[in-house]
Structures are given as structure tokens and as C-alpha cells.
Design a protein around this motif. Sequence first.
Motif, PDB file in Angstrom:
ATOM      1  N   GLY A 115      -6.454   2.649  -5.251  1.00 29.77           N
ATOM      2  CA  GLY A 115      -6.163   3.490  -4.081  1.00 29.77           C
ATOM      3  C   GLY A 115      -5.646   4.851  -4.488  1.00 29.77           C
ATOM      4  N   GLY A 116      -5.505   5.059  -5.792  1.00 28.68           N
ATOM      5  CA  GLY A 116      -4.938   6.319  -6.286  1.00 28.68           C
ATOM      6  C   GLY A 116      -6.007   7.320  -6.659  1.00 28.68           C
ATOM      7  N   SER A 117      -5.621   8.290  -7.468  1.00 30.65           N
ATOM      8  CA  SER A 117      -6.615   9.288  -7.861  1.00 30.65           C
ATOM      9  C   SER A 117      -7.295   8.896  -9.167  1.00 30.65           C
ATOM     10  N   GLY A 118      -6.518   8.455 -10.162  1.00 33.48           N
ATOM     11  CA  GLY A 118      -7.108   8.104 -11.455  1.00 33.48           C
ATOM     12  C   GLY A 118      -7.518   6.645 -11.527  1.00 33.48           C
ATOM     13  N   ASN A 119      -6.651   5.759 -11.088  1.00 36.04           N
ATOM     14  CA  ASN A 119      -6.905   4.306 -11.099  1.00 36.04           C
ATOM     15  C   ASN A 119      -7.277   3.784 -12.483  1.00 36.04           C
ATOM     16  N   ALA A 120      -6.674   4.341 -13.516  1.00 35.67           N
ATOM     17  CA  ALA A 120      -7.035   3.960 -14.882  1.00 35.67           C
ATOM     18  C   ALA A 120      -6.775   2.483 -15.120  1.00 35.67           C
ATOM     19  N   VAL A 155       0.858  -1.196   0.000  1.00 28.60           N
ATOM     20  CA  VAL A 155       0.000   0.000   0.000  1.00 28.60           C
ATOM     21  C   VAL A 155       0.887   1.236   0.000  1.00 28.60           C
ATOM     22  N   ASN A 156       0.608   2.137  -0.936  1.00 27.84           N
ATOM     23  CA  ASN A 156       1.283   3.441  -0.936  1.00 27.84           C
ATOM     24  C   ASN A 156       0.404   4.411  -0.138  1.00 27.84           C
ATOM     25  N   PRO A 157       0.825   4.791   1.069  1.00 28.09           N
ATOM     26  CA  PRO A 157      -0.057   5.613   1.911  1.00 28.09           C
ATOM     27  C   PRO A 157      -0.306   7.003   1.338  1.00 28.09           C
ATOM     28  N   HIS A 158       0.512   7.410   0.370  1.00 32.67           N
ATOM     29  CA  HIS A 158       0.334   8.745  -0.219  1.00 32.67           C
ATOM     30  C   HIS A 158      -0.508   8.725  -1.487  1.00 32.67           C
ATOM     31  N   SER A 159      -0.894   7.541  -1.938  1.00 30.43           N
ATOM     32  CA  SER A 159      -1.681   7.441  -3.181  1.00 30.43           C
ATOM     33  C   SER A 159      -2.953   8.262  -3.085  1.00 30.43           C
ATOM     34  N   GLY A 160      -3.372   8.730  -4.259  1.00 29.69           N
ATOM     35  CA  GLY A 160      -4.615   9.493  -4.331  1.00 29.69           C
ATOM     36  C   GLY A 160      -4.569  10.677  -3.387  1.00 29.69           C
ATOM     37  N   ARG A 161      -5.609  10.788  -2.556  1.00 27.97           N
ATOM     38  CA  ARG A 161      -5.619  11.893  -1.578  1.00 27.97           C
ATOM     39  C   ARG A 161      -5.085  11.421  -0.228  1.00 27.97           C
ATOM     40  N   SER A 218      -2.979   1.085  -4.717  1.00 26.69           N
ATOM     41  CA  SER A 218      -2.361   2.379  -5.037  1.00 26.69           C
ATOM     42  C   SER A 218      -2.973   2.885  -6.333  1.00 26.69           C
ATOM     43  N   GLY A 219      -2.298   3.896  -6.893  1.00 28.98           N
ATOM     44  CA  GLY A 219      -2.617   4.292  -8.263  1.00 28.98           C
ATOM     45  C   GLY A 219      -1.795   3.423  -9.193  1.00 28.98           C
ATOM     46  N   ASP A 220      -1.595   3.906 -10.424  1.00 24.46           N
ATOM     47  CA  ASP A 220      -0.855   3.090 -11.396  1.00 24.46           C
ATOM     48  C   ASP A 220       0.630   2.979 -11.039  1.00 24.46           C
ATOM     49  N   GLY A 221       1.169   4.034 -10.396  1.00 24.69           N
ATOM     50  CA  GLY A 221       2.615   4.132 -10.181  1.00 24.69           C
ATOM     51  C   GLY A 221       3.208   2.959  -9.428  1.00 24.69           C
ATOM     52  N   LEU A 222       2.580   2.524  -8.363  1.00 26.87           N
ATOM     53  CA  LEU A 222       3.151   1.450  -7.549  1.00 26.87           C
ATOM     54  C   LEU A 222       3.112   0.112  -8.289  1.00 26.87           C
ATOM     55  N   LEU A 223       2.075  -0.096  -9.082  1.00 25.21           N
ATOM     56  CA  LEU A 223       2.007  -1.333  -9.867  1.00 25.21           C
ATOM     57  C   LEU A 223       3.177  -1.375 -10.853  1.00 25.21           C
ATOM     58  N   PHE A 224       3.462  -0.250 -11.508  1.00 26.92           N
ATOM     59  CA  PHE A 224       4.591  -0.222 -12.445  1.00 26.92           C
ATOM     60  C   PHE A 224       5.895  -0.522 -11.713  1.00 26.92           C
ATOM     61  N   GLU A 225       6.024  -0.002 -10.494  1.00 23.61           N
ATOM     62  CA  GLU A 225       7.230  -0.297  -9.703  1.00 23.61           C
ATOM     63  C   GLU A 225       7.359  -1.798  -9.456  1.00 23.61           C
ATOM     64  N   VAL A 226       6.256  -2.436  -9.104  1.00 21.40           N
ATOM     65  CA  VAL A 226       6.286  -3.876  -8.804  1.00 21.40           C
ATOM     66  C   VAL A 226       6.640  -4.661 -10.075  1.00 21.40           C
ATOM     67  N   THR A 269       4.522   1.236   1.836  1.00 24.29           N
ATOM     68  CA  THR A 269       5.754   1.741   1.202  1.00 24.29           C
ATOM     69  C   THR A 269       6.188   3.037   1.879  1.00 24.29           C
ATOM     70  N   GLU A 270       7.514   3.184   2.021  1.00 22.86           N
ATOM     71  CA  GLU A 270       8.046   4.333   2.767  1.00 22.86           C
ATOM     72  C   GLU A 270       8.656   5.390   1.869  1.00 22.86           C
ATOM     73  N   HIS A 271       8.985   5.010   0.651  1.00 22.52           N
ATOM     74  CA  HIS A 271       9.609   5.979  -0.267  1.00 22.52           C
ATOM     75  C   HIS A 271       9.481   5.455  -1.693  1.00 22.52           C
TER      76      HIS A 271
END
Length: 261
Positions: A246-251, A157-163, A215-223, A190-192
Motif C-alpha cells: 500500500g506504500g510507494s516502494g513496497n520493497a 491500514v495506514n491511510p497516508h501510505s504511498g500516495r 502499507s509501505g514498509d514502515g507500518l510493518l516495522f511498527e507492528v 492508523t491515526e498517527h
Amino acid sequence: SAPAPSLPFPFQSLGRDSELGTPLLSHSKGPTAGCLTESALTIQRISSSPGRTKVVFNLTDCIGCRAYRGPDSADVGAYFTAYFYPFKRRWMSAGVARQRVEQCFRVALVQDPLANLQEAEKWAHAIRDASVLQPGDASVGVAYTEVRRPCRVMILVNPHSGRGQALQLFTGHVQGMLTEASVPYTLVITEHQNHARELVRKADLSQWDALVIMSGDGLLFEVINGLMDREDWQEAIQTPLGILPGGSGNALAASVHHYSQ
Ligand SMILES: Nc1ncnc2c1ncn2[C@@H]1O[C@H](COP(=O)(O)OP(=O)(O)OP(=O)(O)O)[C@@H](O)[C@H]1O
């Protein structure tokens, strides 16, 4: 745990316990009869009053069932609760969505609390076993019953995702479902940036049956990048991945969901 009874498995005790004055097997709607077959749990309310008395729950919609003692130590009864997520019409909308339905039963066959708990466990076991054996339904994209059991999941979980609400969404919506379904999981917050990528690059993947990203898309791409960075990437990239919005767009989560319907 107690061996599962063979199916069909009718509710056995419909009478009342004369001393306690309570039904031996009861439901919040009152004394209950019913039957567990290979594909459904049918509940029949025993009542002379009008209204719907019979409800059928498909075991394809059941994610789990657990048995437990009540909070009152003076209560000799035990309980089992089955968790269903059937498709239901949305309020004020034409669409349907899975919605949670919980069915709780009280077992009070005898005065011995342990014997009642064993009986409740027998029920919970039978319902869980029958649910796991349900065939998947490709028309509604149900793959849940095909998931290996037990399914050990790492949830990132990215705690900063979305809002900044991904963690709250996890604890509010997802955690309870995992408990209901008896899915053992490890939560990684995730911490950073690149934390998830590094973790997945070095992880012993034999310990996990699936990686779930909230998360949003970003964390999935990282994984995905972390899996592709590995020497054993050809095998690593076969690891089942889940994406929870968990993000803002979640496309990406939206399109995966769309194509699985
Ligand atoms: N604890 C963290 N602190 C800062 N950045 C992080 C942390 N965890 C992950 N990240 C980075 O944040 C980036 C954005 O994350 P993510 O896509 O999950 O959220 P989002 O951008 O809010 O969602 P969306 O893509 O829906 O707009 C990711 O690429 C990831 O590298």
C-alpha cells in the motif's frame, strides 16, 4: 446449514421446469451439467451450438462460495456463486498472475423459494468444504488452504501510505476477496505514528489468527516492534503476519512475494 453431500456430487437437474420454461440448474451460459469431485468443479454447457462446452475449475483456486436469493422477490430460484483465482496469462505480458473468475448458478428445482435456497446452500457448502481440503502446492507458494478456518484477521491500514491510496486499495481490491472467502476481519485505520505499535503491544493476540498490514514498509516495522515490546514476545512474534503493498516502494512486500514463488 444443510449437510454437505458426499462426493462426487453430480449436478442433479438438467431438465427444464415446464411451467417456468427455465432450466432447473442454470448458468449465465445456459443450461448446465457438471460434477463436483474432491479436486474440481467441472461445468458442461448443454448446447448444440459449437464452441467450448466444458470448463474445469480446480478447487485449489477456489477461495469461497455463497448461496443467496435473487433480488427479485417474485423469482422462486436461488443462486450460488463460487469464486476462483486461477493463474492466467497477463494481457500483453509473458507473466502469469492470479485472476478472478466468478461462476454463478441458478437453482430452481421446485416452486418453493426456501427449498431452492436450501439446495443452493448445500452446493455452496460442498464447494467450500472441498476447497478447504485441497493440499497446498509448494511450487506456487499456495499456503491459503493451510490457513486455519475460520481465520480471524486484524487488518491495519495506514491511510497516508504511498500516495494516500492504501485505504482505497483495500476497499477496491481486498475487502471483496475477504467477503468471498468468508474471512472475518477487523479493520484498523492508523491515526498517527506508533498507533499500530501501541495497539499490537497491548492486544489480546489470542483473538487473532493473523495480522495483516496494508502499507509501505514502515507500518510493518511498527507492528514487529510492537510484538517485540511485549513480555510474551517469544510467543507473540509467532503470530502470522501478512503484508499487502500500500506504500510507494513496497520493497519488503515485493521481496516476500518473490521468495514465496
Ligand atoms: N495515520 C498516520 N499518520 C501519520 N503517520 C502515520 C499514520 N499511520 C502510520 N504512520 C507512520 O507512517 C510511516 C510510513 O508509513 P508506510 O511505510 O506505511 O508508508 P510509506 O512511507 O508511504 O511507504 P513506503 O515505505 O513504501 O515508501 C510509518 O512508519 C508509520 O509510523
